[in-house]
Design a protein around this motif. Sequence first.
Motif, short mmCIF file in Angstrom:
data_model
loop_
_atom_site.label_atom_id
_atom_site.label_comp_id
_atom_site.label_asym_id
_atom_site.label_seq_id
_atom_site.Cartn_x
_atom_site.Cartn_y
_atom_site.Cartn_z
N VAL A 39 0.82 -1.12 0.03
CA VAL A 39 0.14 -0.16 -0.08
C VAL A 39 1.08 1.28 -0.10
CG1 VAL A 39 -1.87 1.35 1.24
CG2 VAL A 39 -1.70 -1.16 1.09
N THR A 49 -6.99 1.64 4.57
CA THR A 49 -7.19 0.50 3.31
C THR A 49 -6.35 -0.50 3.66
OG1 THR A 49 -7.61 2.22 1.77
CG2 THR A 49 -6.82 0.21 1.15
N VAL A 211 -1.31 -1.08 -4.25
CA VAL A 211 -2.58 -0.26 -3.64
C VAL A 211 -2.21 0.91 -3.75
CG1 VAL A 211 -4.50 0.03 -2.10
CG2 VAL A 211 -3.43 -2.22 -2.51
N LYS A 319 -9.36 -0.59 -10.32
CA LYS A 319 -8.23 -1.54 -10.49
C LYS A 319 -7.77 -1.17 -11.99
CE LYS A 319 -11.05 -5.75 -11.32
NZ LYS A 319 -11.27 -7.17 -11.01
N VAL A 332 -4.57 -1.21 -7.42
CA VAL A 332 -5.82 -0.62 -7.20
C VAL A 332 -5.79 0.79 -6.67
CG1 VAL A 332 -7.70 -1.25 -5.45
CG2 VAL A 332 -6.75 -3.16 -6.71
N ASN A 334 -7.00 4.12 -4.99
CA ASN A 334 -7.98 4.73 -3.89
C ASN A 334 -7.18 6.10 -3.46
OD1 ASN A 334 -10.01 4.84 -2.16
ND2 ASN A 334 -9.22 3.74 -0.63
N ALA A 352 -12.11 -0.77 -1.95
CA ALA A 352 -10.84 -1.09 -2.43
C ALA A 352 -10.36 -2.45 -2.10
CB ALA A 352 -9.79 0.00 -2.06
N THR A 353 -10.79 -2.92 -0.98
CA THR A 353 -10.32 -4.13 -0.46
C THR A 353 -11.15 -5.14 -1.43
OG1 THR A 353 -9.97 -3.59 1.73
CG2 THR A 353 -10.66 -6.09 1.49
N ILE A 356 -9.20 -5.62 -4.56
CA ILE A 356 -7.87 -6.22 -3.98
C ILE A 356 -8.40 -7.83 -4.17
CG2 ILE A 356 -6.29 -6.62 -2.51
CD1 ILE A 356 -6.60 -3.61 -1.69
#
Length: 372
Positions: A39, A49, A211, A319, A332, A334, A352-353, A356
């Motif tokens: 991330v 996130t 991410v 994504k 991804v 965010n 977002a998860t 993912i």
Amino acid sequence: PLLFLFASLVRRGESAPWQKRTRILLPRKQNMTKAKIAVVGAGLIGLSTAVCISESIPGCSVTVVADRFTPNTTSDVAAGILIPHTFPGTPLHQQKQWFRETFEYLSGICNSSQASEAGIHLLSGWRIFKTVPEEKTPFWSDVVLGFRSMTEKEMKKFPQHTFGQAFTTLKCDCPAYLLWLEKRLKENGGRVHARKIEDLWELHSDYDIIVNCSGLGSRKLMKDQQIYPVRGQVLKVHAPWVRHFICDGDGLTYIYPGVHVVTLGGTRQKDDWNLSPDPNTSKGILGRCCALEPSLHAAQDVKVRVGLRPTRLAVRLQKEVLVRGSEKLPVVHNYGHGSGGFSVHQGTAREATQLIKECVAALEMSRCKAKL
């Protein structure tokens, strides 16, 4: 009883109340290789996130990579109040869903033994207008607590205003909340790594999925010219007698009491990259806030903070697969929450998860095909 319940849940290995709604289950597979997720960004969006991933997707490792951590992030400058700012490019029903999920998540923390450490507390107050707004009841009115129009008697406190709304919402104090998120991430097996990223491909050799929660950093990382700064200058003052928030409907003047300091604002200067405090701006902020709450003339220990809100017409939540020759890098995004990050951060973290999760599933599928 609440503390006993929480302790009992921990002893039994169960999730705390605010965790239960975030779990996303993946199909269990034999000998599944752990997906490595990075991330990028350690502000509110990046940390929330990362925590959501670590609590929702089993069988993955999560590392937050950033060159700045609390108390040196844009999120540390923000007041952390849950009053939504509208994203013109995002459907209203989606914004309301994000806000509701965030409000419920933080309410769970607020009603637990974690509230003090996390810096989460309820805050009541007034949102006032010089002219009656077109929408007297905003889309989020049924999410906050006790929303109503102010009475004639209440409006006497603000003689220059003609209409007002009273309600109770939630506030996140920083750096406490960011430190709490980082602690939760580490408890879940996640890690943090101080490193400046110039190109997402730098992470390709060590991670399977990236991410991107880099905020304004995405102008350089992703060549995204749709994101721009909105400069915000605020004052952090010691005024413990101020217990209610007051915000002008124009969004430029606000008073948000926290546990330790009161945040006075502010400014919204589009495309202004200047991080140096402006003394004249500070004088104007204090003057406007004192006009709403005269007792602030006695405020002490005044500190000036400046932050650049990473603003877009719509939050970029999607994504993408970056391609370089024969190599592919799942990403991804965010980012782009502007002034509204605290109000929607848990909702966007969950969305977002989910993206993912889809990347992890695709990764496992490709690995299975490679073994055949």
